[in-house]
Design a protein around this motif. Structure first.
Motif, PDB file in Angstrom:
ATOM      1  N   ASP A 114       0.835  -1.204   0.000  1.00 36.05           N
ATOM      2  CA  ASP A 114       0.000   0.000   0.000  1.00 36.05           C
ATOM      3  C   ASP A 114       0.867   1.250   0.000  1.00 36.05           C
ATOM      4  O   ASP A 114       0.548   2.235  -0.665  1.00 36.05           O
TER       5      ASP A 114
ATOM      6  N   VAL B  38      -1.498   6.023  -6.885  1.00 33.73           N
ATOM      7  CA  VAL B  38      -2.946   6.201  -6.720  1.00 33.73           C
ATOM      8  C   VAL B  38      -3.286   7.677  -6.547  1.00 33.73           C
ATOM      9  O   VAL B  38      -4.184   8.194  -7.212  1.00 33.73           O
TER      10      VAL B  38
ATOM     11  N   CYS C  85      -2.631   5.497 -12.234  1.00 36.26           N
ATOM     12  CA  CYS C  85      -3.348   4.282 -12.627  1.00 36.26           C
ATOM     13  C   CYS C  85      -4.330   3.881 -11.534  1.00 36.26           C
ATOM     14  O   CYS C  85      -4.353   4.468 -10.447  1.00 36.26           O
ATOM     15  N   SER C  86      -5.120   2.868 -11.814  1.00 39.22           N
ATOM     16  CA  SER C  86      -6.134   2.406 -10.877  1.00 39.22           C
ATOM     17  C   SER C  86      -5.458   1.704  -9.696  1.00 39.22           C
ATOM     18  O   SER C  86      -4.278   1.361  -9.762  1.00 39.22           O
ATOM     19  N   VAL C  87      -6.227   1.474  -8.630  1.00 37.17           N
ATOM     20  CA  VAL C  87      -5.643   0.861  -7.432  1.00 37.17           C
ATOM     21  C   VAL C  87      -5.060  -0.528  -7.726  1.00 37.17           C
ATOM     22  O   VAL C  87      -3.917  -0.789  -7.366  1.00 37.17           O
ATOM     23  N   PRO C  88      -5.790  -1.425  -8.411  1.00 34.40           N
ATOM     24  CA  PRO C  88      -5.180  -2.746  -8.692  1.00 34.40           C
ATOM     25  C   PRO C  88      -3.931  -2.629  -9.559  1.00 34.40           C
ATOM     26  O   PRO C  88      -2.933  -3.323  -9.304  1.00 34.40           O
ATOM     27  N   ASP C  89      -3.963  -1.730 -10.552  1.00 30.39           N
ATOM     28  CA  ASP C  89      -2.778  -1.535 -11.391  1.00 30.39           C
ATOM     29  C   ASP C  89      -1.615  -1.001 -10.577  1.00 30.39           C
ATOM     30  O   ASP C  89      -0.461  -1.392 -10.777  1.00 30.39           O
ATOM     31  N   ALA C  90      -1.924  -0.081  -9.663  1.00 27.54           N
ATOM     32  CA  ALA C  90      -0.880   0.496  -8.816  1.00 27.54           C
ATOM     33  C   ALA C  90      -0.223  -0.602  -7.986  1.00 27.54           C
ATOM     34  O   ALA C  90       0.993  -0.616  -7.818  1.00 27.54           O
ATOM     35  N   HIS C  91      -1.037  -1.531  -7.487  1.00 27.24           N
ATOM     36  CA  HIS C  91      -0.470  -2.626  -6.699  1.00 27.24           C
ATOM     37  C   HIS C  91       0.401  -3.533  -7.552  1.00 27.24           C
ATOM     38  O   HIS C  91       1.459  -3.970  -7.108  1.00 27.24           O
TER      39      HIS C  91
ATOM     40  N   ARG D  59      -3.147   9.756  -9.528  1.00 26.24           N
ATOM     41  CA  ARG D  59      -4.092   9.238 -10.534  1.00 26.24           C
ATOM     42  C   ARG D  59      -3.371   8.763 -11.780  1.00 26.24           C
ATOM     43  O   ARG D  59      -3.816   8.994 -12.911  1.00 26.24           O
TER      44      ARG D  59
END
Lengths: 327, 330
Positions: free
Chosen positions: B127, B134, B139-145, B137
């Motif tokens: 995280d 995140v 990328c999206s949260v799953p992409d960021a992970h 902005r």
């Protein structure tokens, strides 16, 4: 997060602490000057026949040596037999539980509100520390906290109950209770002033801890890291600072919740509220030792339980606390 | 994710450019204290060119960290800041908070010192590494992970998926430093301000971290290294600026500064290295609350001149194009 072996170990320690608490309570209370006979019975009649006194002593085992009394008491407690009140002749436990619900009426809302209000204002104040608003709130809290709560209680009764007559002077219900039975709004009307007072007092205590904790967290390097990531201040407060600052609050609030069971001696006395605190004062003036011992033992049990709960809660919030796995 | 980005400052990435990415001019940072104003940084002029790796070296209290923090706009509120730090179309010292928040982490990132305390103890590594992606902005949260796990793998985590679900205290100092590097690199910023990235690490780990930084900071990425570790600076940097008592006393190509130091202070620093025989500079640096009128190094200087005591030297260019603040080169 918490191993079975550790839990078992903790339970054993808890049992041992309970026995120690029981022993200290027993001997400390017997060290008090005066007893039920001299403090209470003699005040009713100056010419108490010796036979009655002797019969009383025999009935309650007071003619035995203190060590023998202690052994008997310890055995009885472990068998769930908490003894009988001198003054009322009733079982101590049922007396305590009879008064408990009245303490809960005051302390459950006051404790919950106090914890919430204190934590939120403390977090905000700590985050804004050094500012004018923080300075103002901080000083108001000092004034509230610096004066004992019974003074506030007496003032509140004088202003709001006596002069303004917004609230009744004391007690838990109007005299009409005798004919109509308990009415929720009537009890609430009686309970509101003591609840507000206690909320203020509990909130100020939590305010200080939360404010200090927040100030300590603000100086931490990971807050700088969060800023360097480009987070705005509000996100830093909610996502990074708050959870860390709450850690010291867990233990304190757990004990405050445990304190609900113990009632509040000052507030209940000022408002003639028939809760545990009031019962404690009465038992103390009468030297009603079995009742006092019962109240104190219940306190010890609750406190010991609260310590265990606080440990489990802390480990749930803080991953660094892994109880029982460091051996 | 693409390598190129416009960014709020509109900085275009160009190959082999010598454009100035950051231009610090007349930077003064003054803290008020009980014993009067403390001039932590005094009239610093420094240009950071795009794609270069510049090192700011000096001892503790010389003002190097304060300079780095000024670039990021992370100085405490009680600091009085004078001067300009130009970045693209912005002056980082006067830009609104919102703009600074968009630049920080995204275009200018920091690798902080104290790996032990710079990570949030109650937040999972994954995280913390994904967070800059995140909030900017990108990328999206799953992409960021996914990206966080990728960069952790790149930085030498054997099992990045599992590492991402763990907490900072479960890692060693070296691994935590890698996590901080991952946080700084994850948005592919133009400039990385690394404040003592090797502090508190043992020799082997330090060497690995230095290698890692070199391999990650290549191409157009710019590194601003703040350190007192001369070895790290010589390994990582093209250019070195030496700070003493809030001022830059020498600046030039890393090789030249380290092999042929001009300023007596730099000479002293190099002589105090274990490899040079461990000869420390006598005396203490002056307190920033009561700085001498003349040269700030004159009390400790082995080659002191008469005028050093009362006149304050300026930072001048030598014939070879290096900069030095000393009357010997006037």
């Amino acid at each position: 997060m918490i191993s079975g072996k550790y839990l078992l170990q903790r339970l054993c320690y808890s049992g041992a602490s309970f026995i120690v608490c029981l022993t200290i309570t027993f001997f400390l209370l017997h060290l008090m000057p005066g007893d039920y006979i001299s403090n209470y019975l003699l005040s009713l009649s100056n010419t108490l026949p010796k036979e009655i006194v002797d019969q009383f002593r025999e009935q309650f085992g007071l003619n035995l040596p203190l060590t023998q009394q202690y052994v008997l008491y310890l055995g009885n407690i472990l068998h769930g037999q908490w003894g009988y009140s001198y003054a009322y002749g009733q079982p101590v436990l049922s007396m305590i539980f009879g008064k408990l619900c009245w303490s809960l009426v005051l302390l459950v809302p006051a404790t919950i509100l106090g914890i919430l209000i204190g934590t939120v204002i403390g977090a905000w104040s700590g985050w804004k520390s050094g500012g004018k608003k923080d300075f103002a709130v901080f000083n108001v809290m000092i004034v509230i906290r610096a004066i004992p709560e019974f003074w506030w209680a007496i003032m509140a009764v004088m202003i709001f109950a006596f002069y303004l007559q917004w609230f009744p002077l004391g007690g838990y219900a109007s005299i009409s209770v005798l004919s109509t039975g308990l009415d929720f709004f009537d009890v609430l009307h009686h309970a509101l002033l003591p609840i507000i007072l206690m909320t203020f007092f509990i909130a100020t205590g939590n305010y200080y801890v939360m404010r200090n904790s927040m100030i300590a967290v603000i100086g931490e390097d990971y807050i700088t890291t969060a800023r360097a990531k480009g987070l705005d201040e509000r996100t830093i407060l909610w996502r990074h600072a708050l959870k860390n600052a709450l850690l010291p609050m867990v233990t304190i609030t757990t004990f405050q919740c445990a304190g609900i069971i113990m009632g509040n001696i000052f507030i209940e006395t000022v408002f003639s509220w028939p809760g545990i605190g009031y019962l404690t004062t009465q038992a103390l003036t009468n030297r009603d030792l079995p009742l006092l011992e019962g109240i104190f033992l219940l306190d010890s049990l609750i406190t010991i339980g609260a310590m265990l709960v606080a440990d489990i809660l802390s480990s749930a919030i803080d991953p660094r606390i892994r109880m029982g796995t460091d051996e | 994710m693409s390598e190129t980005k416009g960014g709020v400052a509109g900085v275009q990435e160009q190959t082999r450019s010598v454009r100035e990415l950051i231009c610090i001019s007349g930077l003064k940072v003054i803290f008020s204290s009980r014993s009067g104003p403390v001039r932590a940084v005094d009239s610093v002029d420094l240009a950071i060119r795009e794609g270069e790796r510049i090192g700011l070296i000096g001892e503790s209290g010389s003002g190097k960290t304060v300079t780095g923090m000024a670039i990021l706009g992370l100085l405490p509120v009680n600091a009085v800041i004078i001067g300009k730090i130009r970045y693209g179309d912005y002056d980082l010292l006067t830009a609104p908070d919102r703009t600074l928040q968009q630049i920080r982490g995204n275009e200018i990132a920091m690798i902080s010192q104290n790996s032990g305390s710079s990570l949030n103890p109650v937040m999972k590594i994954g995280d913390q590494v994904a967070e800059p992606l995140v909030i900017h902005r990108i990328c999206s949260v799953p992409d960021a992970h996914r990206e966080a796990i990728r960069i952790l793998a790149e930085l030498g985590f054997d099992d990045p998926e599992q590492a991402a679900t763990r907490y900072p205290h479960e890692f060693s100092g070296g691994m935590r430093e890698r996590i901080l590097i991952a946080i700084a690199l994850v948005c592919r910023p133009h400039l990385i301000v690394a404040d003592e990235p090797t502090a508190g690490l043992d020799a082997q780990v330090r060497a690995r971290i230095l290698k890692l930084i070199t391999s990650q900071i290549s191409g157009n990425r710019t590194l601003f290294l703040i350190t007192h570790d001369l070895g790290a600076a010589s390994y990582l940097c093209d250019r070195i600026a030496v700070m003493y008592a809030g001022e830059i006393v020498e600046c030039g190509p890393a090789k030249d500064v380290l092999s042929l130091p001009l300023h007596p202070y730099t000479q002293g620093l190099i002589a105090s290295l274990p490899s040079a025989g461990l000869h420390p500079i006598p005396g203490m640096s002056p307190s920033p609350a009561s700085l001498p009128r003349g040269c700030r190094f004159c009390e400790r200087c082995p080659a002191v001149l008469d005028r050093c005591d009362c006149d304050h030297p300026e930072l001048v260019f030598t014939e070879s194009g290096r900069q030095v603040r000393c009357f010997h080169y006037d």
